[in-house]
Enzyme design. Sequence first.
Site, PDB file in Angstrom:
ATOM      1  N   ASP A   1      27.335  19.416  33.387  1.00  0.00           N
ATOM      2  CA  ASP A   1      28.290  18.732  32.878  1.00  0.00           C
ATOM      3  C   ASP A   1      27.893  17.251  32.685  1.00  0.00           C
ATOM      4  O   ASP A   1      28.230  16.682  33.694  1.00  0.00           O
ATOM      5  CB  ASP A   1      29.571  18.829  33.606  1.00  0.00           C
ATOM      6  CG  ASP A   1      30.783  18.457  33.104  1.00  0.00           C
ATOM      7  OD1 ASP A   1      30.897  17.542  32.075  1.00  0.00           O
ATOM      8  OD2 ASP A   1      32.020  18.875  33.272  1.00  0.00           O
TER       9      ASP A   1
ATOM     10  N   HIS B   1      32.042  10.692  34.433  1.00  0.00           N
ATOM     11  CA  HIS B   1      31.868  11.115  35.910  1.00  0.00           C
ATOM     12  C   HIS B   1      30.682  10.305  36.322  1.00  0.00           C
ATOM     13  O   HIS B   1      30.158  10.562  37.468  1.00  0.00           O
ATOM     14  CB  HIS B   1      31.643  12.499  35.936  1.00  0.00           C
ATOM     15  CG  HIS B   1      32.813  13.558  35.617  1.00  0.00           C
ATOM     16  ND1 HIS B   1      33.910  13.704  35.946  1.00  0.00           N
ATOM     17  CD2 HIS B   1      32.726  14.218  34.508  1.00  0.00           C
ATOM     18  CE1 HIS B   1      34.735  14.327  35.326  1.00  0.00           C
ATOM     19  NE2 HIS B   1      33.876  14.893  34.537  1.00  0.00           N
TER      20      HIS B   1
ATOM     21  N   ILE C   1      35.103   9.573  38.157  1.00  0.00           N
ATOM     22  CA  ILE C   1      35.860  10.386  38.762  1.00  0.00           C
ATOM     23  C   ILE C   1      35.082  11.767  38.941  1.00  0.00           C
ATOM     24  O   ILE C   1      34.030  11.948  38.241  1.00  0.00           O
ATOM     25  CB  ILE C   1      37.250  10.635  38.181  1.00  0.00           C
ATOM     26  CG1 ILE C   1      36.847  11.384  36.936  1.00  0.00           C
ATOM     27  CG2 ILE C   1      38.014   9.724  38.088  1.00  0.00           C
ATOM     28  CD1 ILE C   1      38.315  11.816  36.362  1.00  0.00           C
TER      29      ILE C   1
ATOM     30  N   GLY D   1      36.550  18.170  37.850  1.00  0.00           N
ATOM     31  CA  GLY D   1      37.382  19.039  38.490  1.00  0.00           C
ATOM     32  C   GLY D   1      36.845  20.330  38.829  1.00  0.00           C
ATOM     33  O   GLY D   1      37.235  21.010  39.842  1.00  0.00           O
TER      34      GLY D   1
END
Length: 310
Positions: free
Chosen positions: A208, A213, A228, A231
């Site tokens: 990903d 990120h 961040i 998830g």
Amino acid sequence: MAENSQFDLDRVLAHNFPEQTTYAYTERDAAIYALGVGACGRDAVDADELKYVYHEDGQQHIKVLPTFAALFSLGSLATGLDLPGLPYDPRLLLHGQQYIEVYKPFPSSASIHNKVSLAGLHDKGKAAIIEIETRSYEKESGELLCLNRSTVFLRGAGGFSNSTPPYSYSSYPTNQVPAVKIPKCRPFAVYEDTIQPSQALLYRLSGDYNPLHSDPMIAKVAGFSRPILHGLCTLGFAVRAVIKCICRGDVSIIKTISGRFLLHVYPGETLITEMWLEGLRVIYQAKIKERNRAVLSGFVDLHHIASSSL
């Protein structure tokens, strides 16, 4: 409710996802994923977790975490959520939930064949909710390994329905995996993990590569002070805590996994996973210690309870 004139319901429902090319992974991929979700982060020789990255008889004997299944879904949607007849701004896409059914323990390496379908479409006015189901088969044996159901919110893509109540389609009996109710009583188990500052940079190596990120400028444009955590990485942390505290390290006990993403996580923060045991279901909630905010909730269904957990 304003109608989205660009939306073409018939085209969306008639769309058949292409047969997916083989998604292959190796022992190295499984080990990198395990490190990406914090395995051995507190103790490099943790007896419960070292088996995800090392085995004395060779890497082909390492165990694979059940949340590794989420990568199969990611692989099947590598080109993005492309549904003819449903225009949306990809910058406004939010991952809302992930549901996983595990049918057999994953081999340390395999070639996977994915079959993808539209499992749900719901008009929420200001957003559309799309549910994508991915069934993953081991190519060599043809056996069904797992099922992923990914729920995404497409902000700004709703308002395409004039019906009352708003349009809702689902290809399976229950429209959505229900939100869990967090018990008021004391947790059965609590596990605290430090998310390393470089955690997102490590996790992204599992496939990903969303710059949200890793790129500080992209993160600021999106409204965050810094990049961040993914998830699905937070989900991996929480389920790993369940495996350690409830399953006593036995990944084969895991039957189903459900996670609802509530709030962002910053690398460097402390994640506290609280667990309640209700029969063969573990209800869990993950909180950020520094902000005292819940970031993830869900449940894990088990085949049986590890005897040493009681």
